[in-house]
Design a protein around this motif. Sequence first.
Motif, mmCIF file in Angstrom:
data_model
loop_
_atom_site.group_PDB
_atom_site.id
_atom_site.type_symbol
_atom_site.label_atom_id
_atom_site.label_comp_id
_atom_site.label_asym_id
_atom_site.label_seq_id
_atom_site.Cartn_x
_atom_site.Cartn_y
_atom_site.Cartn_z
ATOM 1 N N ILE A 23 0.825 -1.209 0.000
ATOM 2 C CA ILE A 23 0.000 0.000 0.000
ATOM 3 C C ILE A 23 0.859 1.258 0.000
ATOM 4 C CG2 ILE A 23 -1.648 1.338 1.374
ATOM 5 C CD1 ILE A 23 -2.788 -1.420 2.312
ATOM 6 N N PHE A 24 1.861 1.321 0.875
ATOM 7 C CA PHE A 24 2.628 2.564 1.053
ATOM 8 C C PHE A 24 3.898 2.619 0.221
ATOM 9 C CE2 PHE A 24 0.181 2.248 5.018
ATOM 10 C CZ PHE A 24 -0.455 3.475 4.987
ATOM 11 N N GLY A 25 4.403 1.480 -0.236
ATOM 12 C CA GLY A 25 5.606 1.458 -1.078
ATOM 13 C C GLY A 25 6.804 2.067 -0.373
ATOM 14 N N ASP A 26 7.541 2.907 -1.101
ATOM 15 C CA ASP A 26 8.759 3.523 -0.563
ATOM 16 C C ASP A 26 8.478 4.571 0.510
ATOM 17 O OD1 ASP A 26 10.440 1.983 -2.056
ATOM 18 O OD2 ASP A 26 10.670 3.437 -3.682
ATOM 19 N N ALA A 27 7.240 5.001 0.631
ATOM 20 C CA ALA A 27 6.908 6.030 1.632
ATOM 21 C C ALA A 27 7.086 5.508 3.053
ATOM 22 C CB ALA A 27 5.471 6.517 1.427
ATOM 23 N N ILE A 28 7.111 4.209 3.231
ATOM 24 C CA ILE A 28 7.227 3.621 4.566
ATOM 25 C C ILE A 28 8.686 3.346 4.931
ATOM 26 C CG2 ILE A 28 7.034 1.184 3.985
ATOM 27 C CD1 ILE A 28 4.965 2.844 6.684
ATOM 28 N N MET A 29 9.624 3.703 4.056
ATOM 29 C CA MET A 29 11.045 3.418 4.272
ATOM 30 C C MET A 29 11.621 4.132 5.504
ATOM 31 S SD MET A 29 11.995 1.136 2.212
ATOM 32 C CE MET A 29 13.762 1.192 2.320
ATOM 33 N N PHE A 30 10.933 5.112 6.036
ATOM 34 C CA PHE A 30 11.433 5.781 7.237
ATOM 35 C C PHE A 30 11.457 4.825 8.428
ATOM 36 C CE2 PHE A 30 6.888 6.340 7.624
ATOM 37 C CZ PHE A 30 6.643 6.238 8.987
ATOM 38 N N LEU A 31 10.751 3.693 8.334
ATOM 39 C CA LEU A 31 10.760 2.693 9.402
ATOM 40 C C LEU A 31 11.921 1.703 9.284
ATOM 41 C CD1 LEU A 31 6.970 1.803 9.679
ATOM 42 C CD2 LEU A 31 8.330 3.201 11.228
ATOM 43 N N GLN A 32 12.695 1.782 8.200
ATOM 44 C CA GLN A 32 13.775 0.824 7.996
ATOM 45 C C GLN A 32 14.794 0.798 9.137
ATOM 46 O OE1 GLN A 32 15.746 1.007 4.223
ATOM 47 N NE2 GLN A 32 17.144 -0.649 4.736
ATOM 48 N N PRO A 33 15.181 1.940 9.728
ATOM 49 C CA PRO A 33 16.138 1.860 10.839
ATOM 50 C C PRO A 33 15.634 1.014 12.011
ATOM 51 C CG PRO A 33 16.018 4.105 10.042
ATOM 52 C CD PRO A 33 14.942 3.333 9.334
ATOM 53 N N ILE A 34 14.328 0.984 12.223
ATOM 54 C CA ILE A 34 13.781 0.153 13.306
ATOM 55 C C ILE A 34 13.973 -1.323 12.960
ATOM 56 C CG2 ILE A 34 11.662 -0.491 14.525
ATOM 57 C CD1 ILE A 34 10.728 2.421 14.064
ATOM 58 N N GLY A 35 13.713 -1.692 11.724
ATOM 59 C CA GLY A 35 13.920 -3.071 11.290
ATOM 60 C C GLY A 35 15.394 -3.457 11.333
ATOM 61 N N ASP A 36 16.261 -2.548 10.903
ATOM 62 C CA ASP A 36 17.703 -2.815 10.945
ATOM 63 C C ASP A 36 18.177 -3.004 12.378
ATOM 64 O OD1 ASP A 36 17.754 -2.599 8.204
ATOM 65 O OD2 ASP A 36 18.555 -0.549 8.195
ATOM 66 N N LEU A 37 17.662 -2.190 13.283
ATOM 67 C CA LEU A 37 18.015 -2.312 14.698
ATOM 68 C C LEU A 37 17.557 -3.660 15.253
ATOM 69 C CD1 LEU A 37 19.123 -1.017 17.307
ATOM 70 C CD2 LEU A 37 16.837 -0.095 17.689
ATOM 71 N N PHE A 38 16.364 -4.072 14.892
ATOM 72 C CA PHE A 38 15.839 -5.366 15.346
ATOM 73 C C PHE A 38 16.723 -6.511 14.868
ATOM 74 C CE2 PHE A 38 12.980 -9.044 14.632
ATOM 75 C CZ PHE A 38 12.639 -9.283 15.956
ATOM 76 N N ILE A 39 17.139 -6.471 13.601
ATOM 77 C CA ILE A 39 18.010 -7.514 13.057
ATOM 78 C C ILE A 39 19.358 -7.512 13.777
ATOM 79 C CG2 ILE A 39 19.249 -8.301 10.992
ATOM 80 C CD1 ILE A 39 16.244 -8.861 10.935
ATOM 81 N N LYS A 40 19.907 -6.330 14.054
ATOM 82 C CA LYS A 40 21.181 -6.251 14.784
ATOM 83 C C LYS A 40 21.039 -6.820 16.195
ATOM 84 C CE LYS A 40 23.585 -2.512 12.474
ATOM 85 N NZ LYS A 40 24.330 -1.282 12.655
ATOM 86 N N LEU A 41 19.921 -6.558 16.838
ATOM 87 C CA LEU A 41 19.694 -7.104 18.177
ATOM 88 C C LEU A 41 19.601 -8.630 18.136
ATOM 89 C CD1 LEU A 41 17.142 -4.498 19.574
ATOM 90 C CD2 LEU A 41 19.486 -4.868 20.364
ATOM 91 N N LEU A 42 18.949 -9.170 17.101
ATOM 92 C CA LEU A 42 18.883 -10.623 16.958
ATOM 93 C C LEU A 42 20.270 -11.216 16.743
ATOM 94 C CD1 LEU A 42 15.703 -11.212 14.754
ATOM 95 C CD2 LEU A 42 16.005 -11.714 17.173
ATOM 96 N N LYS A 43 21.064 -10.583 15.871
ATOM 97 C CA LYS A 43 22.425 -11.059 15.622
ATOM 98 C C LYS A 43 23.278 -10.975 16.888
ATOM 99 C CE LYS A 43 22.910 -10.124 10.688
ATOM 100 N NZ LYS A 43 23.647 -9.324 9.693
ATOM 101 N N MET A 44 23.029 -9.957 17.695
ATOM 102 C CA MET A 44 23.801 -9.757 18.912
ATOM 103 C C MET A 44 23.593 -10.897 19.900
ATOM 104 S SD MET A 44 23.695 -6.498 21.505
ATOM 105 C CE MET A 44 22.069 -6.848 22.130
ATOM 106 N N ILE A 45 22.416 -11.471 19.929
ATOM 107 C CA ILE A 45 22.105 -12.496 20.927
ATOM 108 C C ILE A 45 22.370 -13.917 20.425
ATOM 109 C CG2 ILE A 45 19.682 -12.860 20.395
ATOM 110 C CD1 ILE A 45 19.208 -12.705 23.452
ATOM 111 N N ILE A 46 22.584 -14.089 19.133
ATOM 112 C CA ILE A 46 22.754 -15.431 18.568
ATOM 113 C C ILE A 46 23.961 -16.142 19.168
ATOM 114 C CG2 ILE A 46 23.417 -16.661 16.462
ATOM 115 C CD1 ILE A 46 21.574 -14.799 14.932
ATOM 116 N N VAL A 47 25.130 -15.508 19.132
ATOM 117 C CA VAL A 47 26.357 -16.173 19.582
ATOM 118 C C VAL A 47 26.303 -16.529 21.067
ATOM 119 C CG1 VAL A 47 28.852 -15.908 19.862
ATOM 120 C CG2 VAL A 47 27.776 -15.276 17.708
ATOM 121 N N PRO A 48 25.941 -15.591 21.967
ATOM 122 C CA PRO A 48 25.854 -16.000 23.374
ATOM 123 C C PRO A 48 24.839 -17.113 23.616
ATOM 124 C CG PRO A 48 25.830 -13.615 23.204
ATOM 125 C CD PRO A 48 25.729 -14.156 21.812
ATOM 126 N N LEU A 49 23.743 -17.097 22.894
ATOM 127 C CA LEU A 49 22.731 -18.141 23.046
ATOM 128 C C LEU A 49 23.260 -19.496 22.602
ATOM 129 C CD1 LEU A 49 19.775 -18.661 23.807
ATOM 130 C CD2 LEU A 49 19.182 -18.233 21.431
#
Length: 166
Positions: A23-49
């Motif tokens: 629906i929103f296409g590229d107009a919703i790209m301002f939320l990308q940093p939140i998704g990138d942060l979430f992925i980094k947080l997941l990667k951060m916990i993988i090795v200790p887990l």
Amino acid sequence: MRKLSLSTKIILGIVLGFFVGLIFGDAIMFLQPIGDLFIKLLKMIIVPLIIASVIMGVAEIGDIRKLGRLGGKTVLYYVSTTGLAVVLGIIMVNVMRPGVGVNLAFEQSPDASPPSLIDTFMGIVPANPFEAIVNMDMLPIIFFSILVGVVLTTIGKKAEPMVKFF
């Protein structure tokens, strides 16, 4: 009201994300940093887990002889599923023929060759486990974690605080 299972929430999130993107296409790209942060947080916990899980799994076996049988079954499972994946991949490539008609003009370096079996096994043993952790090299991390679990199991009662830590 009935609570939704985690898998249902994940599927709903994927469907919702698909429609929001549609629906929103590229107009919703301002939320990308939140998704990138979430992925980094997941990667951060993988090795200790992984480290804690493998160390605890080995330490809770208790008897090192049981670890050998379990390790043999694990290797057999790994080799058989990898073999199945390779056979399925070869069949699919021959049936679907991806890349036919595409000209990918690039040169391969003359000294590029696949690593030997010995090099592969030598790569499993980390010279520096912290370097393996930083680079997220999973096989050396798992090998090191298995060794730590074996040592903790061998030490016995004196290692109990460390086992509780993990």
